[in-house]
Design a protein around this motif. Structure first.
Motif, PDB file in Angstrom:
ATOM      1  N   VAL A 183      37.647-103.253 -26.898  1.00 35.09           N
ATOM      2  CA  VAL A 183      36.813-102.641 -25.858  1.00 35.09           C
ATOM      3  C   VAL A 183      35.654-103.600 -25.582  1.00 35.09           C
ATOM      4  O   VAL A 183      35.322-104.447 -26.414  1.00 35.09           O
ATOM      5  CB  VAL A 183      36.279-101.257 -26.293  1.00 35.09           C
ATOM      6  N   PRO A 184      35.033-103.503 -24.416  1.00 32.13           N
ATOM      7  CA  PRO A 184      33.914-104.414 -24.108  1.00 32.13           C
ATOM      8  C   PRO A 184      32.781-104.278 -25.122  1.00 32.13           C
ATOM      9  O   PRO A 184      32.530-103.195 -25.656  1.00 32.13           O
ATOM     10  CB  PRO A 184      33.475-103.963 -22.714  1.00 32.13           C
ATOM     11  N   ASP A 185      32.106-105.385 -25.378  1.00 34.93           N
ATOM     12  CA  ASP A 185      30.963-105.359 -26.282  1.00 34.93           C
ATOM     13  C   ASP A 185      29.936-104.339 -25.792  1.00 34.93           C
ATOM     14  O   ASP A 185      29.674-104.226 -24.588  1.00 34.93           O
ATOM     15  CB  ASP A 185      30.305-106.738 -26.360  1.00 34.93           C
ATOM     16  N   GLY A 186      29.366-103.609 -26.743  1.00 32.06           N
ATOM     17  CA  GLY A 186      28.333-102.642 -26.419  1.00 32.06           C
ATOM     18  C   GLY A 186      28.854-101.275 -26.027  1.00 32.06           C
ATOM     19  O   GLY A 186      28.055-100.370 -25.761  1.00 32.06           O
ATOM     20  N   THR A 187      30.203-101.107 -26.003  1.00 35.92           N
ATOM     21  CA  THR A 187      30.756 -99.818 -25.582  1.00 35.92           C
ATOM     22  C   THR A 187      31.481 -99.099 -26.713  1.00 35.92           C
ATOM     23  O   THR A 187      32.125 -98.079 -26.481  1.00 35.92           O
ATOM     24  CB  THR A 187      31.737-100.001 -24.412  1.00 35.92           C
ATOM     25  N   GLY A 188      31.398 -99.605 -27.923  1.00 29.55           N
ATOM     26  CA  GLY A 188      32.061 -98.966 -29.044  1.00 29.55           C
ATOM     27  C   GLY A 188      31.414 -97.641 -29.400  1.00 29.55           C
ATOM     28  O   GLY A 188      30.243 -97.395 -29.101  1.00 29.55           O
ATOM     29  N   THR A 189      32.185 -96.759 -30.030  1.00 25.38           N
ATOM     30  CA  THR A 189      31.645 -95.461 -30.447  1.00 25.38           C
ATOM     31  C   THR A 189      30.657 -95.640 -31.594  1.00 25.38           C
ATOM     32  O   THR A 189      30.829 -96.514 -32.436  1.00 25.38           O
ATOM     33  CB  THR A 189      32.774 -94.516 -30.883  1.00 25.38           C
ATOM     34  N   LEU A 190      29.652 -94.795 -31.609  1.00 24.75           N
ATOM     35  CA  LEU A 190      28.611 -94.883 -32.622  1.00 24.75           C
ATOM     36  C   LEU A 190      28.768 -93.777 -33.657  1.00 24.75           C
ATOM     37  O   LEU A 190      28.980 -92.613 -33.299  1.00 24.75           O
ATOM     38  CB  LEU A 190      27.224 -94.769 -31.976  1.00 24.75           C
ATOM     39  N   PRO A 191      28.654 -94.109 -34.934  1.00 22.91           N
ATOM     40  CA  PRO A 191      28.749 -93.077 -35.974  1.00 22.91           C
ATOM     41  C   PRO A 191      27.463 -92.270 -36.054  1.00 22.91           C
ATOM     42  O   PRO A 191      26.444 -92.641 -35.487  1.00 22.91           O
ATOM     43  CB  PRO A 191      28.972 -93.891 -37.246  1.00 22.91           C
ATOM     44  N   SER A 192      27.536 -91.153 -36.763  1.00 17.51           N
ATOM     45  CA  SER A 192      26.349 -90.305 -36.865  1.00 17.51           C
ATOM     46  C   SER A 192      26.010 -89.941 -38.299  1.00 17.51           C
ATOM     47  O   SER A 192      24.894 -90.117 -38.747  1.00 17.51           O
ATOM     48  CB  SER A 192      26.549 -89.027 -36.039  1.00 17.51           C
TER      49      SER A 192
END
Length: 583
Positions: free
Chosen positions: A265-274
């Motif tokens: 996926v494009p850089d900066g668009t990955g899912t973020l953990p919580s």
């Protein structure tokens, strides 16, 4: 741990219990050979342990988010979270930012060549990167792989975490009092100091660069000869990164998930953990507590009627304050110095293993040995020597007598002296230095490989090339340096200025060859020999490191008159003159 994304996370006991149960359930269904015991990796006294001084991350907090139970789905779906914000699952969870993914794959490719027995899958680096930093905060990196902002774990000040005092003067983590885990793979500075690598070829080892950090993580996981294709090797490597069974199970879950399919996926668009293992959310590692809503104020309450004063009671006699029980010092805190433990002279031939090992004893001020103390051994100097397994650093725990024995040293090809320094992990004490020496490979005998007479006519070239075999104490002497010289006489070993010669790259005559080396079978074949117009018997002397010497006779004879190719004017000298016509 940890990347932190500016959100305040609150995690109660119930949430923690649910997460723990989910880890166990998912790990049992997806991950091979999940460990169930807590902190199963115990150091054995006197044996080399993974060089981590506890772990790569200092056992910092990590993200506990788990992958979806289903295999990656080609069409991601969004489901509302408790706060109403859509949370993308399925294929989105399998997406890895392009630059981060490239770093993992390049690191695994490098390890497949440098340490093929490790069998490191790139998906393991991705699993650890997910758990440590959420794939560098969803891929917030520059084109060269450097994070756009620092990723720092909590301050390791002993307040809910390990206590690790500053080791880098704040160079990596900006804290000159305590250490913090740094970068997308969350190395603590003391581990990065020896494990750091340059993964993008820019000449720097930067823990904030995903290429550098991924390659360092790969080498870290592959040290000590672990085979990551086996459950035991895989578990040992992961636990050395963060010594927690819950951490192991979480990483194994993501490893299995990524093995089933990923995409870029494009850089900066990955899912973020919580979710985080300690319930914290910011760089300090402290949990946020609920605050009053903005703009609200408490309603005034009606004052109650005052009650009648009660009769004061007789004050109790104060008791004498009890003295606090002093905390006994740890074994490490009792160490006053290091002493040599009868280490013999450290010498080995290039390419061989050292037969002697370094022994160091941790002692109190009264020279009493101290057990269960970690001693770090580091190879220093211009050398390619390593410890067994290819590493230059090893940590060993002292036995009950206080002795730590370093792993065996393996000599490289560079000759000369180098230093192995022993220090106590966790104490600022003078180190103890050992000098080790690598000597050149040697031969004590040289012999020609065939019973050949080396002869040539003046101005010609020798039909046979000189080939010799080197041995040392009867065994093949491979990779031994040698020199070949056409000498003046048996008593005069200066270079001859006439007679047979070799040719250099420009075709010019040379009578001394240096930088010759025998092959793995101890064989050395010299270049073609030529003869000038001088006839006679000449001597070729070959010598090797170690003192082996062989003298070969070369004979140059005069050319036969009848063998001349032609006369000076180019006519055939062997032809008879044409008969003159008869009268």
């Amino acid at each position: 741990m940890a990347a932190h994304f500016g959100r305040r996370l609150r995690k109660g006991a119930a949430t923690t219990a649910v997460a723990a149960a989910a880890v166990a359930a998912l790990s049992a269904s997806q991950a091979p050979g999940v460990a169930s015991e807590e902190h199963p990796r115990q150091a054995t006294a006197g044996q080399a342990t993974p060089e981590n001084d506890g772990s790569a991350t200092g056992d910092s907090p990590y993200y506990t988010d788990l992958p979806p139970l289903d295999s990656p789905d080609p069409s991601p779906s969004a489901t509302p979270s408790a706060g109403g914000t859509p949370v993308v699952t399925g294929a989105a969870e399998a997406g890895i930012p392009a630059t981060v993914l490239d770093a993992y794959k390049k690191a695994a490719d490098e390890l497949s060549g440098s340490k093929p027995g490790c069998n490191l899958p790139w998906q393991l680096l991705a699993a650890i990167g997910k758990v440590e930093s959420g794939q560098a905060r969803g891929g917030r990196v520059s084109a060269d792989g450097t994070t756009l902002s620092p990723i720092l774990g909590p301050v390791l000040n002993g307040n809910g975490f390990a206590s690790i005092t500053d080791t880098d003067n704040g160079a990596y983590d900006g804290d000159s009092t305590y250490d913090r885990a740094v970068g997308p793979m969350q190395f603590i500075p003391s581990t990065w100091a020896w494990a750091g690598r340059d993964g993008n070829g820019d000449g720097k080892k930067d823990p904030n660069n995903v290429y550098d950090a991924a390659l360092a993580a790969g080498h870290y996981l592959c040290r000590n000869g672990w085979d990551l294709s086996t459950a035991s090797g895989l578990h040992s490597a992961i636990l050395s990164y963060n010594n927690s069974t819950a951490y192991l199970n979480t990483v194994l879950s993501w490893l299995e998930y990524y093995r089933k399919g990923t995409h870029s996926v494009p850089d900066g668009t990955g899912t973020l953990p919580s979710g985080r293992s300690d319930g914290g959310s910011d760089d300090s590692g402290s949990s946020a507590s609920p605050s009053e809503p903005a703009g609200s104020s408490p309603s005034p309450s009606t004052p109650s009627s005052p009650s009648a004063p009660s009769t004061p009671s007789t004050p109790a006699t104060p008791s004498s304050p009890s003295s606090p029980t002093p905390t006994p010092p740890t074994p490490t805190e009792t160490v006053d110095h290091l002493a040599d433990a009868d280490t013999a002279k450290l010498t080995a031939t290039a390419g061989d293993a050292f037969t002697e090992k370094i022994g160091t004893r941790a002692e109190t001020a009264a020279d009493k040995g101290v057990g269960t103390v970690r001693v770090r051994f580091t190879i220093i100097g211009d050398t390619d020597a390593t410890f067994t397994g290819g590493e230059t650093v090893a940590t060993v725990q002292t036995d009950k007598s206080g002795v730590a024995v370093a792993p065996a040293l393996q000599a490289g090809e560079k000759t000369g002296d180098f230093t192995v320094r022993a220090v106590v992990v966790g104490r600022t004490l003078p180190g103890l230095d050992y000098t080790a020496t690598v000597t050149a490979r040697a031969a004590d005998t040289l012999a020609t490989t065939a019973d050949t007479k080396f002869t040539c006519v003046a101005g010609g070239e020798f039909a046979d090339q000189v080939e010799v075999k080197a041995t040392y104490k009867g065994a093949v002497a491979g990779k031994v340096a040698a020199t070949a010289t056409l000498i003046t006489s048996a008593d005069d070993t200066t270079e001859n200025d006439k007679g047979p010669y070799f040719k250099d790259a420009d075709g010019k005559a040379v009578r001394t060859l240096t930088d010759l080396v025998t092959d793995a079978d101890g064989l050395l074949k010299l270049p073609q020999l030529y003869a000038d117009d001088t006839t006679g018997t000449f001597l070729l002397r070959i010598t090797t490191t170690g003192g082996a010497t062989l003298t070969v006779e070369l004979t140059v004879t005069a050319a036969d008159a009848g063998s001349d190719a032609g006369s000076a004017d180019g006519t055939d000298a062997s032809a008879s003159p044409s008969p003159s016509p008869s009268a």
